[in-house]
Scaffold this active site. Sequence first.
Site, short mmCIF file in Angstrom:
data_model
loop_
_atom_site.label_atom_id
_atom_site.label_comp_id
_atom_site.label_asym_id
_atom_site.label_seq_id
_atom_site.Cartn_x
_atom_site.Cartn_y
_atom_site.Cartn_z
N GLY A 17 0.80 -1.22 0.00
CA GLY A 17 0.00 0.00 0.00
C GLY A 17 0.83 1.27 0.00
O GLY A 17 1.99 1.24 -0.40
N LYS A 72 2.01 -3.08 10.64
CA LYS A 72 0.99 -2.04 10.70
C LYS A 72 -0.37 -2.62 11.08
O LYS A 72 -1.20 -1.92 11.67
CB LYS A 72 0.92 -1.25 9.39
CG LYS A 72 0.76 -2.07 8.11
CD LYS A 72 -0.68 -2.30 7.70
CE LYS A 72 -0.74 -3.00 6.35
NZ LYS A 72 -2.09 -3.40 5.95
N ASP A 125 1.10 3.40 4.79
CA ASP A 125 0.36 2.16 5.00
C ASP A 125 -0.10 2.04 6.44
O ASP A 125 -1.22 1.58 6.72
CB ASP A 125 1.24 0.97 4.61
CG ASP A 125 0.44 -0.24 4.15
OD1 ASP A 125 -0.76 -0.09 3.86
OD2 ASP A 125 1.02 -1.33 4.08
N GLU A 162 -5.79 -9.73 10.16
CA GLU A 162 -4.48 -10.37 10.02
C GLU A 162 -3.57 -10.11 11.21
O GLU A 162 -2.70 -10.93 11.54
CB GLU A 162 -3.79 -9.89 8.75
CG GLU A 162 -4.58 -10.10 7.47
CD GLU A 162 -5.35 -8.86 7.06
OE1 GLU A 162 -5.95 -8.22 7.95
OE2 GLU A 162 -5.35 -8.53 5.86
#
Length: 209
Positions: A17, A72, A125, A162
């Site tokens: 991203g 992240k 991101d 995730e």
Amino acid sequence: MHKVIDIPYEKVGVITGPCHAEEVALEKLSYLTVACHDHITSRKMASLLTCRYIRTVESDDIFGTEYAAVLKNVMAIASGICHGLGYGDNFQAVLISNAIREIKRFVDAIYPIQRDINDSAYLGDLLVTAYSQFSRNRTFGSMIGKGYSVKSAQLEMNMIAEGYYAVACIHEINKELMADLPICSAVYNVLLRKTSARLEMKLLTDKLT
């Protein structure tokens, strides 16, 4: 792919991203980072992805961009937990500024090359995942902060956060690296050790600057 089926690193590309698929589907202007050790390959990949609403940035940091993308999600869970507990935007700003430094410490320890952690592949991101309404990990964290159990939050979301799986992996890897990861440690304690979210975030506030 490299270790198991012997694909050379020069043939491995990473697309990262910052962007959410929901906005890509709506054709909102988005930026992708294409990372590959081979500049010709990354340029080809980038050109194939570029269109009216997709712009691309090239990188050779296939390891750093991937690990940052993993981390992240953990940081977004922390952001969500704090939101669910009632912390405000002022604290969130401090949390995320500490989060990007934590990501830098980890990626620099595991793959030390020259990189600018403020580039969009890393900081961008992180920001979009920590703040966006589309962020599954932030939503999951917010539910945990509001008192949901991990299982009940996963069932109600009906989507994969995730960061829940990532935090266990990062915890194991960091046993050898010994990088200073207070935010990851707090999320690990809440999700895997079932400690109080309110207590863990209170303890975390004393470690942030």
